[in-house]
Design an enzyme around this catalytic site. Structure first.
Site, PDB file in Angstrom:
ATOM      1  N   SER A   1      34.666 -31.937 -53.408  1.00 32.09           N
ATOM      2  CA  SER A   1      34.050 -32.733 -54.460  1.00 32.09           C
ATOM      3  C   SER A   1      34.266 -32.035 -55.787  1.00 32.09           C
ATOM      4  CB  SER A   1      32.553 -32.906 -54.191  1.00 32.09           C
ATOM      5  OG  SER A   1      31.945 -33.671 -55.212  1.00 32.09           O
TER       6      SER A   1
ATOM      7  N   HIS B   1      35.713 -37.590 -61.895  1.00 29.26           N
ATOM      8  CA  HIS B   1      35.062 -37.187 -60.654  1.00 29.26           C
ATOM      9  C   HIS B   1      35.950 -37.604 -59.495  1.00 29.26           C
ATOM     10  CE1 HIS B   1      32.723 -38.823 -57.150  1.00 29.26           C
ATOM     11  NE2 HIS B   1      32.309 -37.575 -57.125  1.00 29.26           N
TER      12      HIS B   1
ATOM     13  N   ASN C   1      36.181 -37.147 -54.919  1.00 31.89           N
ATOM     14  CA  ASN C   1      35.559 -36.639 -53.696  1.00 31.89           C
ATOM     15  C   ASN C   1      36.294 -37.213 -52.501  1.00 31.89           C
ATOM     16  OD1 ASN C   1      33.381 -37.464 -51.415  1.00 31.89           O
ATOM     17  ND2 ASN C   1      32.860 -35.483 -52.299  1.00 31.89           N
ATOM     18  N   VAL C   2      36.595 -36.381 -51.538  1.00 29.20           N
ATOM     19  CA  VAL C   2      37.079 -36.852 -50.232  1.00 29.20           C
ATOM     20  C   VAL C   2      36.303 -36.097 -49.165  1.00 29.20           C
ATOM     21  CG1 VAL C   2      39.367 -37.704 -50.847  1.00 29.20           C
ATOM     22  CG2 VAL C   2      39.054 -35.269 -50.439  1.00 29.20           C
ATOM     23  N   ARG C   3      35.926 -36.778 -48.083  1.00 27.47           N
ATOM     24  CA  ARG C   3      35.007 -36.164 -47.128  1.00 27.47           C
ATOM     25  C   ARG C   3      35.189 -36.763 -45.742  1.00 27.47           C
ATOM     26  NH1 ARG C   3      32.780 -39.470 -50.760  1.00 27.47           N
ATOM     27  NH2 ARG C   3      31.669 -41.311 -50.029  1.00 27.47           N
TER      28      ARG C   3
ATOM     29  N   HIS D   1      19.250 -48.852 -63.489  1.00 32.01           N
ATOM     30  CA  HIS D   1      18.146 -48.889 -64.446  1.00 32.01           C
ATOM     31  C   HIS D   1      18.623 -49.072 -65.883  1.00 32.01           C
ATOM     32  CE1 HIS D   1      19.191 -44.556 -64.106  1.00 32.01           C
ATOM     33  NE2 HIS D   1      18.895 -44.516 -65.391  1.00 32.01           N
TER      34      HIS D   1
ATOM     35  N   GLY E   1      20.141 -29.049 -47.110  1.00 29.46           N
ATOM     36  CA  GLY E   1      19.959 -27.625 -47.339  1.00 29.46           C
ATOM     37  C   GLY E   1      21.193 -26.924 -47.855  1.00 29.46           C
TER      38      GLY E   1
ATOM     39  N   ARG F   1      23.882 -25.479 -50.868  1.00 28.81           N
ATOM     40  CA  ARG F   1      23.667 -24.533 -51.962  1.00 28.81           C
ATOM     41  C   ARG F   1      23.430 -25.308 -53.258  1.00 28.81           C
ATOM     42  NH1 ARG F   1      27.285 -21.588 -55.630  1.00 28.81           N
ATOM     43  NH2 ARG F   1      26.351 -19.567 -56.154  1.00 28.81           N
TER      44      ARG F   1
END
Length: 302
Positions: free
Chosen positions: A94, A108, A110-112, A177, A260, A262
């Site tokens: 990311s 930006h 991201n690959v996951r 919003h 959890g 970092r």
């Protein structure tokens, strides 16, 4: 590669992080990424790389993480409640780049990859990713180039895939919003397992590999554009929208915090300087108002 290969995905992601950092540092020309490796108490860890105060990049982070645990966090099961309680592994790269010059857009990518497992049952896996562009002062040729590169990455995998992922990106990066887009979009996909593993992995690689060809030419064209305090203050104001989206809606941020991860690595996506002005509106027919009229709208760029 008909079966799931976690190691192949991990090797690709680590190499992608290396290549993106090398290209961006070269384009900046005066700074390098500093690296920190970290371990997650519940399982896994990552490799965070951050560049700050460069000639071109004010702050940029390119992170790799591979985390695992006995139970998927709520952000990962919101759309698939049947997976609640499964053990999981998640890995990805990311990145967010906040340039110094207001004429260079923030980007930006991201690959996951996720896999959820349960004894006695076949693993459930999926890929996700994409990239999106957030200009402060728009240039149509830049946005067209960005989207054309995105389309080229998708085209080998099916007609209409770019259009589908573009719509998904437009919908996902909409700041509810504020009722406005975060930027000019790009690609976004999640929960992708409609193809076999090998094809899905190839699509993820195609998107990851397309980020630098999409972004670096734009940076090169705009990084020496003259600007003053007016442009800088507008950049800082618009960065506020970026912060709002990431902290309120972004699934990756929520997953990292809930699992959890970092915190310093998760929140590296936030810009170093930002401002909020009460009820501010651009002057009519100004360069700032052009961003809202021509770019922060849903439109087909190709």
């Amino acid at each position: 590669m008909s079966e799931v290969s976690l190691q192949a995905v991990k090797d690709y992601l680590l190499g992608l992080q290396d290549r993106i950092c090398e290209e961006l540092a070269e384009e900046d020309g005066s700074a390098t990424f500093r690296e920190e490796s970290w371990d997650r108490e519940q399982g896994g860890g990552g490799r965070s790389r951050v560049l700050e105060n460069g000639a071109v990049i004010e702050k940029g982070g390119v992170n790799f993480s591979h985390v695992f645990g006995s139970q998927l966090p709520p952000s990962a099961t919101a759309a698939r409640p049947e997976l609640a309680g499964r053990s999981f592994q998640a890995m990805g790269v990311s990145l967010v780049i906040h340039p110094k010059n207001p004429y260079v857009p923030t980007s930006h990518a991201n690959v996951r990859f996720f896999v959820a497992e349960k004894d006695g049952e076949a693993p459930v896996w999926w890929f996700g990713g994409g990239f999106d562009l957030t200009p402060f002062y728009g240039f149509e040729e830049d946005v067209v180039h960005w989207h054309q590169t995105a389309k080229t990455a998708c085209d080998p995998f099916g007609e209409g895939l770019y259009a589908e992922f573009k719509r998904w990106c437009d919908d996902y990066f909409h700041i509810k919003h504020r009722d406005e887009p975060r930027g000019v979009g790009g690609l976004f996909f999640d929960d992708l397992n409609r193809f076999d593993f090998e094809t899905s992995f190839a699509l993820m690689r195609s998107v990851g590999d397309a980020y630098i060809p999409a972004y670096r030419p734009i940076v090169a064209r705009r990084k020496d554009h003259e600007y003053g305090d007016r442009e800088r203050q507008f950049q800082l104001y618009r960065r506020g929208r970026y912060v709002e989206f990431n902290l309120v809606y972004d699934r990756g941020t929520l997953f990292g915090l809930q699992s959890g991860g970092r915190t310093e690595s998760i929140l590296m996506s936030l810009p170093p300087l930002v401002r909020w002005d009460y009820d501010w509106h651009p002057q009519p027919d100004s360069a700032e108002s052009e961003l809202y009229r021509k770019f922060l709208i849903h439109r087909e760029w190709l």
